[in-house]
Structure formats: structure tokens, C-alpha cells
Design an enzyme around this catalytic site. Structure first.
Site, PDB file in Angstrom:
ATOM      1  N   CYS A   1      -2.958   1.026   7.048  1.00  0.00           N
ATOM      2  CA  CYS A   1      -2.936   0.373   8.367  1.00  0.00           C
ATOM      3  C   CYS A   1      -3.654   1.241   9.387  1.00  0.00           C
ATOM      4  CB  CYS A   1      -1.504   0.110   8.799  1.00  0.00           C
ATOM      5  SG  CYS A   1      -0.495   1.584   8.876  1.00  0.00           S
TER       6      CYS A   1
ATOM      7  N   ASN B   1       0.790  -1.235   0.000  1.00  0.00           N
ATOM      8  CA  ASN B   1       0.000   0.000   0.000  1.00  0.00           C
ATOM      9  C   ASN B   1       0.821   1.283   0.000  1.00  0.00           C
ATOM     10  OD1 ASN B   1       0.777  -0.428   2.671  1.00  0.00           O
ATOM     11  ND2 ASN B   1      -1.061   0.515   3.503  1.00  0.00           N
TER      12      ASN B   1
ATOM     13  N   GLU C   1       5.620  -3.699  11.739  1.00  0.00           N
ATOM     14  CA  GLU C   1       4.428  -2.839  11.675  1.00  0.00           C
ATOM     15  C   GLU C   1       3.344  -3.695  11.030  1.00  0.00           C
ATOM     16  OE1 GLU C   1       6.461   1.406  10.475  1.00  0.00           O
ATOM     17  OE2 GLU C   1       5.638   0.194   8.880  1.00  0.00           O
TER      18      GLU C   1
HETATM   19  P1  NAP Z   1       1.214  -9.009   3.428  1.00  0.00           P
HETATM   20  O1  NAP Z   1       0.406  -9.836   2.526  1.00  0.00           O
HETATM   21  O2  NAP Z   1       1.465  -9.487   4.801  1.00  0.00           O
HETATM   22  O3  NAP Z   1       2.602  -8.755   2.658  1.00  0.00           O
HETATM   23  C1  NAP Z   1       3.581  -7.910   3.182  1.00  0.00           C
HETATM   24  C2  NAP Z   1       4.933  -8.320   2.661  1.00  0.00           C
HETATM   25  O4  NAP Z   1       5.278  -9.596   3.182  1.00  0.00           O
HETATM   26  C3  NAP Z   1       5.004  -8.458   1.140  1.00  0.00           C
HETATM   27  O5  NAP Z   1       6.267  -8.023   0.706  1.00  0.00           O
HETATM   28  C4  NAP Z   1       4.870  -9.950   0.954  1.00  0.00           C
HETATM   29  O6  NAP Z   1       5.397 -10.422  -0.265  1.00  0.00           O
HETATM   30  C5  NAP Z   1       5.691 -10.440   2.124  1.00  0.00           C
HETATM   31  N1  NAP Z   1       5.482 -11.828   2.515  1.00  0.00           N
HETATM   32  C6  NAP Z   1       4.416 -12.630   2.298  1.00  0.00           C
HETATM   33  N2  NAP Z   1       4.635 -13.842   2.867  1.00  0.00           N
HETATM   34  C7  NAP Z   1       5.854 -13.797   3.453  1.00  0.00           C
HETATM   35  C8  NAP Z   1       6.636 -14.711   4.205  1.00  0.00           C
HETATM   36  N3  NAP Z   1       6.223 -15.951   4.473  1.00  0.00           N
HETATM   37  N4  NAP Z   1       7.831 -14.312   4.663  1.00  0.00           N
HETATM   38  C9  NAP Z   1       8.280 -13.061   4.419  1.00  0.00           C
HETATM   39  N5  NAP Z   1       7.590 -12.154   3.711  1.00  0.00           N
HETATM   40  C10 NAP Z   1       6.390 -12.508   3.241  1.00  0.00           C
HETATM   41  O7  NAP Z   1       0.585  -7.532   3.572  1.00  0.00           O
HETATM   42  P2  NAP Z   1       0.027  -6.569   2.439  1.00  0.00           P
HETATM   43  O8  NAP Z   1      -1.245  -7.125   1.922  1.00  0.00           O
HETATM   44  O9  NAP Z   1       1.112  -6.222   1.475  1.00  0.00           O
HETATM   45  O10 NAP Z   1      -0.277  -5.244   3.295  1.00  0.00           O
HETATM   46  C11 NAP Z   1      -1.461  -5.053   3.984  1.00  0.00           C
HETATM   47  C12 NAP Z   1      -1.288  -5.327   5.466  1.00  0.00           C
HETATM   48  O11 NAP Z   1      -0.179  -4.607   5.950  1.00  0.00           O
HETATM   49  C13 NAP Z   1      -2.471  -4.838   6.300  1.00  0.00           C
HETATM   50  O12 NAP Z   1      -2.735  -5.776   7.297  1.00  0.00           O
HETATM   51  C14 NAP Z   1      -1.972  -3.533   6.894  1.00  0.00           C
HETATM   52  O13 NAP Z   1      -2.612  -3.155   8.083  1.00  0.00           O
HETATM   53  C15 NAP Z   1      -0.537  -3.860   7.112  1.00  0.00           C
HETATM   54  N6  NAP Z   1       0.247  -2.624   7.151  1.00  0.00           N
HETATM   55  C16 NAP Z   1       0.684  -2.209   8.361  1.00  0.00           C
HETATM   56  C17 NAP Z   1       1.378  -1.006   8.474  1.00  0.00           C
HETATM   57  C18 NAP Z   1       1.833  -0.481   9.793  1.00  0.00           C
HETATM   58  O14 NAP Z   1       2.606   0.457   9.791  1.00  0.00           O
HETATM   59  N7  NAP Z   1       1.397  -1.009  10.915  1.00  0.00           N
HETATM   60  C19 NAP Z   1       1.647  -0.256   7.324  1.00  0.00           C
HETATM   61  C20 NAP Z   1       1.176  -0.721   6.105  1.00  0.00           C
HETATM   62  C21 NAP Z   1       0.479  -1.916   6.024  1.00  0.00           C
HETATM   63  P3  NAP Z   1       4.398 -10.782  -1.494  1.00  0.00           P
HETATM   64  O15 NAP Z   1       3.751  -9.515  -1.886  1.00  0.00           O
HETATM   65  O16 NAP Z   1       5.324 -11.328  -2.498  1.00  0.00           O
HETATM   66  O17 NAP Z   1       3.426 -11.790  -0.957  1.00  0.00           O
HETATM   67  O1  G3H Z   2      -0.574   1.882   5.918  1.00  0.00           O
HETATM   68  C1  G3H Z   2       0.118   2.300   6.824  1.00  0.00           C
HETATM   69  C2  G3H Z   2       0.816   3.591   6.773  1.00  0.00           C
HETATM   70  O2  G3H Z   2       1.922   3.570   7.633  1.00  0.00           O
HETATM   71  C3  G3H Z   2      -0.166   4.667   7.124  1.00  0.00           C
HETATM   72  O3  G3H Z   2       0.345   5.915   6.971  1.00  0.00           O
HETATM   73  O4  G3H Z   2      -1.466   7.154   8.159  1.00  0.00           O
HETATM   74  O5  G3H Z   2       0.179   8.343   6.744  1.00  0.00           O
HETATM   75  O6  G3H Z   2      -1.553   6.887   5.698  1.00  0.00           O
HETATM   76  P1  G3H Z   2      -0.681   7.139   6.891  1.00  0.00           P
END
Ligand code: NAP
Ligand code: G3H
Length: 486
Positions: free
Chosen positions: A293, A163, A259
Site C-alpha cells: 500500500c 500482501n 486501511e
Molecule cells: P481486496 O481485493 O480489496 O481484498 C481485501 C480483503 O477483502 C480480502 O480478504 C478479500 O477477500 C476481502 N473482500 C473482498 N470483497 C469483499 C466484500 N464484499 N466484503 C468484505 N470483504 C471482501 O484487496 P487485496 O487485493 O487483497 O489487497 C490489495 C489492496 O489493499 C491494495 O489496494 C492496497 O493498497 C490495499 N492495502 C492497503 C493497506 C493499508 O494499510 N492502507 C495495506 C495493505 C493493502 P477475498 O480475498 O476472498 O476476495
Molecule cells: O501494504 C501495506 C503495508 O501496511 C505496508 O507496510 O510499508 O512496512 O511495507 P510496509
């Protein structure tokens, strides 16, 4: 070559030891746009052997990089920031096509990243060590002085989500480099091409060969291998709680910074400015279709003011622009893929079946989910607890503030919360009781400014990000004790 065109197809390489290699592997992944399925390009699905080679290069490069004076590292990072600003239009275009982000948000992601990198470089230049006199501890004389400096950890693995492919990659890479680490960067597959454009700026700004390297490929195929790799010294991960928990289970003693997901609540009290609350709730819940997030993911509102707030929220939502980010500026865009849209639809269907009052939306065209508002969501519904990562806002009515705090804290997540009230005492009362990393008083939940500490508790994360905090997380204290003869 960074990329090459062949038969009208674009192929992207990986940055390995200062060169763009894109002929080493026949296994490729085609990245298609979530907007209209057009091909954005092909990335490499790297093999484990290729990953090994990249990590070895990062290990070797760290020996020299850690020795480079901080002010020189800082100059290089300033160059990166300048290049990003020069290329803001180009990179924003890539974000728009690859992850369906609207133009304004895409431009602001690149600009914010440039600012982040400059601030990181300047902060690192100003981090001072400390010296501690021994005699401040009972029983010791003043014959000992502890000099505390900071050391890099080694090779940092940076894994980013789809994202914010530029910003959330740079927010790992820049502090890791300034702390003297080298970096292996694995972008989310959908978002890889945007991430590679970021790596290109680091490369062309003068980051020495091997200091930043990229690996592309599906997390489900190479993820476990790379996070458990013995030569990776630190994993800095942003993504779902599901993947984060898996990483923390299989990496054993490796230090981690995570995160993860959230279910941020906006708690609205009787004395709140309801216009302000409604505006913030809607912009917090729906920007980039709720794929943040920190999006507001539920509203906990006192019964006495619920009707009025709901009607204001609905009115704000009716003004949201929905559409194709490649054609027009819009807030609600197609979700990243069909699986995500199916998941959100499942939450909507369950809420309807269980008696939630659907006030707006609830419908879908392809992966575009229209902005959806539910009133009377109750705690037996999935929408009260699960992170949709889509444009759906549940309203949960509460009888008093204690019930709001209880429901907010019963979540498995603990990223942020908002409290809307004009009474600073009530704001502090609620803030002190919430189990989250950050409480926003009279504002939507959001990250930033990026030098503020940013963290999640419970399933929302481990460790603390934020410019100085990130540099400290990716370095360790080194203590040299001078023993004087007295
Ligand atoms: P995701 O599916 O967990 O993927 C995140 C990253 O992990 C991608 O690079 C993915 O690669 C990789 N990945 C997948 N399986 C893995 C494994 N077994 N080992 C190591 N890496 C692996 O998350 P997303 O859909 O990209 O992002 C959405 C989620 O992120 C939401 O839950 C959101 O809340 C969270 N998020 C949190 C924050 C925060 O700051 N707290 C910020 C942004 C997003 P692939 O794409 O190749 O699968
Ligand atoms: O998706 C997670 C990002 O860290 C959120 O950042 O609140 O500035 O959109 P933002």
C-alpha cells in the site's frame, strides 16, 4: 485437525471454538502458488450458516474473555510471539509459496509480527484510565469526579489483504484481543493458508476457545453477509479502496477502521541528495514487486534536476533482482494473479500509447512484470493517478514545488508522501500542504515502526492504526461519574 493430507492434497480447516474443523463443508477453494501454479492446499468456502455459527461462538466467548485480567491476556500474547519466532522458517515458507514473497521479506514479516504482538501486549498493560475533576469546567463545583476507563466493543471482524497475510492480520487481532474483544478473522483467499498458520499460533499459545475464530471463503460470496452481520460490532478492514467503499456503504451505523489503497508520491526538490532519493525511490517502489500500500507509486520531480534523478533511478533499477522467490532471493516476483498482471499491463500500454517515455522494462512473462520506468508521464495518463500494485514507476516532471503539491493532492488517495530536500523549512512547507496521513522527509514511504500512527485520508482509509491507536480504536471510553455530597 489443522490440516490433513488426502490423495496428495492438503486440506486446511478453520479454527472454530478452539477446534480445527475441516469436515463440515464439501465446498472448497484450491489455493495455487502464483509462482508455479502448484497446489498449496484447499480451504473451506464457508456457507452463511457456518458463518452464523462462528459469530455466535465469538459473542459467547467475549463474556469471559473481557473479564480476563490484562496481564493474563498479555502473557498469552507473549506466547503467541514466541511461537511465531520458533516457526519463522515454516511460516515464511508458506508465505513464499502462497503469495510469492521473497524469503527475506517473508522472514521479516513473521519477525515483525512477533515484535508487534509483544509491543501490543505491553502497551495494553500500560494503558491507564483517567479521572477528571468537575470543577475544571466553568460553573461546576468540585463535587463531581469522572472516572474514565476503556471497554471492549464486542466481536471484531478482521479482514486482511493478500500482501501481508500474517502481519496485517495480527495487527488487527492482537490489539482487538488486548482490548477485550473476541475476533472473527477472515483472511484474503490468496493468503488464507498463511493466515491460518497465524491463527494456529494464537490457538496453541493458549487463547481460550472461541476468542479467535477463522472464516474462509471468497469475499465476493460471503463478504457482504459477514460485514453486515448484526452481531459483528466492529469491522477492521485492510484492502482495496473499492471494497472498502462498498463496506462503508452497506454497513450503515457499524464502526469501521479501514486501511485502503494509495498513490504515494515522492516529491524531489532541487536541493535534494539525489543518490539518497534514487535509492529510496527504487526500494520504496519495487520491493515485493510494488505490491505494498505504501509503495512509492509516482515521482514528482523538478524539471531542473529531472534528467539527473531519472538516470540515477534507472541505474538503481537495473540492479533489481528479478525471478522466482522459491529458488532465489529476488525483489521482483510474479504478481499475485493474472488479473493483477493484466491490469498493470493495461496501465503500461496506455502510457506508451499516450507518449510516456519508456526507459526500462514494459515487458511481461506470465504474471511476472519486469521493473518498468516511465519518464514524461502526464496528468492525462492513468499511470499518474491509478494504483498499479505492480512494479511500474512513473516520473512526472513539475515546473515548481507548487505544481508538485497540486498534483500530489489531486489524487483520490491520501496515504503517504515523501519529500526529498536538504532544507528543513522546505520540507515542513511541503509536508504541511500535503493531504496524506504521513509525510516522510528524506525517506521512502513506508509503514512503521508499528507503534507510530498509521492512517490514510480521502480514499486511503478511515481511522488510525498503530499499536496504541489500534487498541483505542477497538475500545470505547466508559465514564462513571461520582457525585459527592459537599
Ligand atoms: P481486496 O481485493 O480489496 O481484498 C481485501 C480483503 O477483502 C480480502 O480478504 C478479500 O477477500 C476481502 N473482500 C473482498 N470483497 C469483499 C466484500 N464484499 N466484503 C468484505 N470483504 C471482501 O484487496 P487485496 O487485493 O487483497 O489487497 C490489495 C489492496 O489493499 C491494495 O489496494 C492496497 O493498497 C490495499 N492495502 C492497503 C493497506 C493499508 O494499510 N492502507 C495495506 C495493505 C493493502 P477475498 O480475498 O476472498 O476476495
Ligand atoms: O501494504 C501495506 C503495508 O501496511 C505496508 O507496510 O510499508 O512496512 O511495507 P510496509
Amino acid at each position: 485437525m489443522f490440516n490433513r493430507e488426502e490423495d496428495n492434497r492438503m486440506y486446511f480447516g478453520n479454527l472454530i471454538n478452539g477446534k480445527w474443523e475441516n469436515d463440515s463443508n464439501e465446498k472448497r477453494i484450491e489455493i495455487k502458488s502464483p509462482v508455479d501454479d502448484r497446489s498449496v492446499g484447499f480451504i473451506q468456502a464457508m456457507s452463511k450458516e457456518e458463518v452464523d455459527k462462528v459469530i455466535d461462538i465469538a459473542v459467547d466467548a467475549q463474556i469471559k474473555w473481557r473479564e480476563m485480567p490484562t496481564n493474563q491476556k498479555s502473557r498469552i500474547l507473549h506466547n503467541v510471539a514466541d511461537l511465531l519466532e520458533e516457526r519463522i522458517e515454516e511460516i515464511a515458507e508458506v508465505l513464499m509459496v502462497e503469495i510469492a514473497k521473497d524469503k527475506k521479506s517473508s522472514m521479516s514479516e513473521v519477525k515483525r509480527t512477533a515484535d508487534f504482538i509483544r509491543f501490543t501486549a505491553d502497551t495494553a498493560e500500560n494503558i491507564k484510565g483517567e479521572s477528571l475533576p468537575g470543577d475544571s469546567f466553568p460553573g461546576f463545583k468540585n463535587d463531581k469526579i469522572s472516572i474514565v476507563t476503556r471497554e471492549p466493543l464486542g466481536v471484531v471482524l478482521a479482514i486482511s489483504p493478500f500482501n501481508y497475510p500474517v502481519n496485517l492480520a495480527a495487527s488487527k487481532i492482537a490489539p482487538a484481543l488486548m482490548a477485550g474483544n473476541t475476533v472473527v478473522f477472515k483472511p484474503a483467499t490468496q493468503g488464507s493458508i498463511s493466515g491460518l498458520y497465524l491463527a494456529k499460533a494464537f490457538d496453541e499459545a493458549g487463547v481460550p476457545s472461541g476468542v479467535l475464530n477463522t472464516i474462509t471463503g471468497r469475499g465476493s460470496e460471503i463478504g457482504d453477509y459477514v460485514v453486515t452481520h448484526p452481531k459483528i460490532d466492529f469491522v477492521n478492514f485492510t484492502g482495496s479502496s473499492e471494497v472498502g467503499k462498498r463496506i462503508s456503504k452497506i454497513t450503515e451505523m457499524k464502526p469501521l477502521l479501514m486501511e485502503l489503497g494509495g498513490k504515494d508520491a515522492a516529491i524531489v526538490l532541487e536541493d535534494a541528495d539525489l543518490d539518497l532519493a534514487a535509492k529510496n525511490i527504487v526500494s520504496g517502489a519495487f520491493s515485493y514487486s510494488g505490491q505494498r500500500c505504501t509503495a512509492v507509486k509516482r515521482v514528482l520531480v523538478l524539471e531542473s534536476i529531472a534528467d539527473e534523478l531519472v538516470s540515477k533511478v534507472k541505474k538503481e533499477m537495473e540492479a533489481l533482482t528479478v525471478g522466482n522467490p522459491l529458488k532465489e532471493q529476488c525483489t521482483i516476483v510474479p504478481l499475485i494473479d493474472k488479473k493483477s498482471a493484466d491490469f498493470v499491463e493495461g496501465l503500461i500500454d496506455e502510457a506508451k500509447e499516450k507518449g510516456g517515455t519508456l526507459l526500462l522494462g514494459g515487458n511481461r512473462t506470465g504474471n511476472l512484470i519486469y521493473p518498468t520506468l516511465f519518464d514524461n508521464i502526464t496528468t492525462d495518463m492513468r499511470l499518474a493517478w491509478e494504483e498499479p500494485f505492480g512494479p511500474v514507476l512513473p516520473i512526472i516532471r513539475i515546473k515548481d514545488v507548487e505544481e508538485g503539491i497540486k498534483i500530489a493532492n489531486e489524487s483520490e488517495y491520501g496515504l503517504q508522501s515523501s519529500v526529498f530536500t536538504k532544507d528543513i523549512n522546505k520540507a515542513f512547507y511541503v509536508a504541511n500542504k500535503l493531504q496524506v496521513g504521513t509525510v516522510q522527509v528524506n525517506n521512502k514511504t513506508e509503514r512503521g515502526p508499528d507503534h507510530f500512527p498509521f492512517l490514510g485520508v480521502k480514499s486511503s482509509g478511515m481511522g488510525t492504526q498503530g499499536i496504541r491507536y489500534s487498541i483505542e480504536s477497538m475500545s470505547r471510553p466508559k465514564v462513571t461519574v461520582i457525585n459527592l455530597e459537599m
